[in-house]
Write an enzyme that holds these catalytic residues in place. Structure first.
Site, PDB file in Angstrom:
ATOM      1  CG  ASP A  13      -0.601  49.317   7.216  1.00  0.00           C
ATOM      2  OD1 ASP A  13       0.186  48.367   7.076  1.00  0.00           O
ATOM      3  OD2 ASP A  13      -0.580  50.318   6.475  1.00  0.00           O
ATOM      4  CE1 TYR A  45       5.482  47.052  12.018  1.00  0.00           C
ATOM      5  CE2 TYR A  45       3.968  45.318  11.377  1.00  0.00           C
ATOM      6  CZ  TYR A  45       4.371  46.275  12.282  1.00  0.00           C
ATOM      7  OH  TYR A  45       3.659  46.449  13.442  1.00  0.00           O
ATOM      8  CB  CYS A  76       0.225  45.454   6.806  1.00  0.00           C
ATOM      9  SG  CYS A  76       2.021  45.429   6.685  1.00  0.00           S
ATOM     10  CG  ASN A  77       0.137  43.525   0.642  1.00  0.00           C
ATOM     11  OD1 ASN A  77      -0.352  44.642   0.782  1.00  0.00           O
ATOM     12  ND2 ASN A  77      -0.306  42.674  -0.253  1.00  0.00           N
ATOM     13  CB  THR A  78       5.082  43.368   5.306  1.00  0.00           C
ATOM     14  OG1 THR A  78       5.520  44.040   4.115  1.00  0.00           O
ATOM     15  CG2 THR A  78       6.283  42.784   6.022  1.00  0.00           C
ATOM     16  CB  CYS A 183       2.794  47.851  -0.350  1.00  0.00           C
ATOM     17  SG  CYS A 183       2.900  48.862   1.154  1.00  0.00           S
ATOM     18  CG  HIS A 185       1.985  52.425   2.957  1.00  0.00           C
ATOM     19  ND1 HIS A 185       1.898  51.272   3.692  1.00  0.00           N
ATOM     20  CD2 HIS A 185       2.159  53.435   3.838  1.00  0.00           C
ATOM     21  CE1 HIS A 185       2.030  51.572   4.978  1.00  0.00           C
ATOM     22  NE2 HIS A 185       2.178  52.872   5.096  1.00  0.00           N
TER      23      HIS A 185
END
Length: 270
Positions: A13, A45, A76-78, A183, A185
């Site tokens: 991540d 990111y 990490c979705n991004t 996300c 997080h």
């Protein structure tokens, strides 16, 4: 599997959000060696260009492969949106990713408006656009960019993070009571959301991703005698990050290692 008959799985991540996915994976599996890498030097990111996220994700992926990981999760979705498909075309090793839990939210709430909280890059990527195409009649997605929230969480600024998210929630309440946390997080604030907004329906992709990985890799079920092992690698010595990583890790397992690693431009190395 390695010589001890155990799977070694790498989790990556841009920060510490992926530990929320690992916490779910940990409960669902046993006898797995997990290696978690947090690229905190380059976080967040969400506002970076797609090409930069691909570059950073590639470096992290190759670093985990050098650690003999047999499968990698982009927690990490991004990074998933920008780089997962790109790397799948270049490697045969299983690569798993995250996506906003729009589908399960729609299945349980057809024909309504759903707010999706995520980074700017996640919301504008093709992967997200594909998720929202072909929605059931009457369904609508309300994108809510939350740039800066992940950084607040990584920096151990929980009250600031909550104030930020609380304002975003208030901004959509007149339109919907269904929220997707796009996300990893943000999932750390899920219990607080439920406490302050008990009637809000909240979805995230952690369990779905964990069960998908477990099925595809045929991982052993979790048990009371959980025999997973965890190594956490961070490329920063900034105290807020390190202390927070340690605290989160203890909620997963007391038997973990936390190491700081050096970085050079591009390639990562111990």
């Amino acid at each position: 599997m390695n010589s001890r008959g155990r799977y070694k799985i790498g989790i990556f991540d841009s920060g510490l959000g992926g530990l929320s996915v690992l916490r779910t994976l940990w409960k669902e599996t046993s006898n797995i060696d997990y290696i978690y890498f947090g690229d905190l030097v380059h976080s967040p990111y969400g506002q970076k260009s797609k090409q930069k996220v691909i570059e950073l994700s590639k470096n992290a992926f190759e670093y985990l492969i050098e650690k003999d990981c047999e499968a990698v999760l982009f927690a990490c979705n991004t990074a998933t949106s920008a780089a997962a498909d790109f790397l799948r075309k270049q490697h045969s090793i299983p690569i798993f990713g995250m996506e906003p839990a729009i589908k399960p939210a729609l299945v349980e709430n057809p024909g309504v408006k759903i707010a999706v909280f995520a980074t700017e890059l996640t919301l504008k990527e093709e992967k997200f656009k594909n998720l929202v195409t072909g929605l059931t009649k009457g369904s609508e997605i309300l994108p809510v960019p939350c740039e800066g929230l992940a950084k607040l969480i990584d920096s151990d600024r929980w009250e600031d993070a909550w104030d930020f998210l609380d304002a975003k929630i208030k901004s959509v309440l007149s339109e919907t009571d269904i929220v997707v946390l796009g996300c990893t997080h943000y999932v750390f604030l899920r219990e607080r959301i439920h406490y302050h907004y008990p009637n809000l329906k909240v979805y995230d992709g952690n369990l779905g991703t964990s069960l998908h990985m477990k099925k595809m890799l045929q991982l052993p079920d979790g048990s009371k005698e959980n025999r997973n092992q965890l190594d956490i690698l961070l490329n920063t010595s900034e105290s807020d990050y390190v202390h927070l990583a340690g605290r989160i890790a203890k909620t997963i397992t007391p038997n973990h290692t936390l190491s700081l690693i050096n970085t050079t431009i591009g390639k990562l190395h111990v």
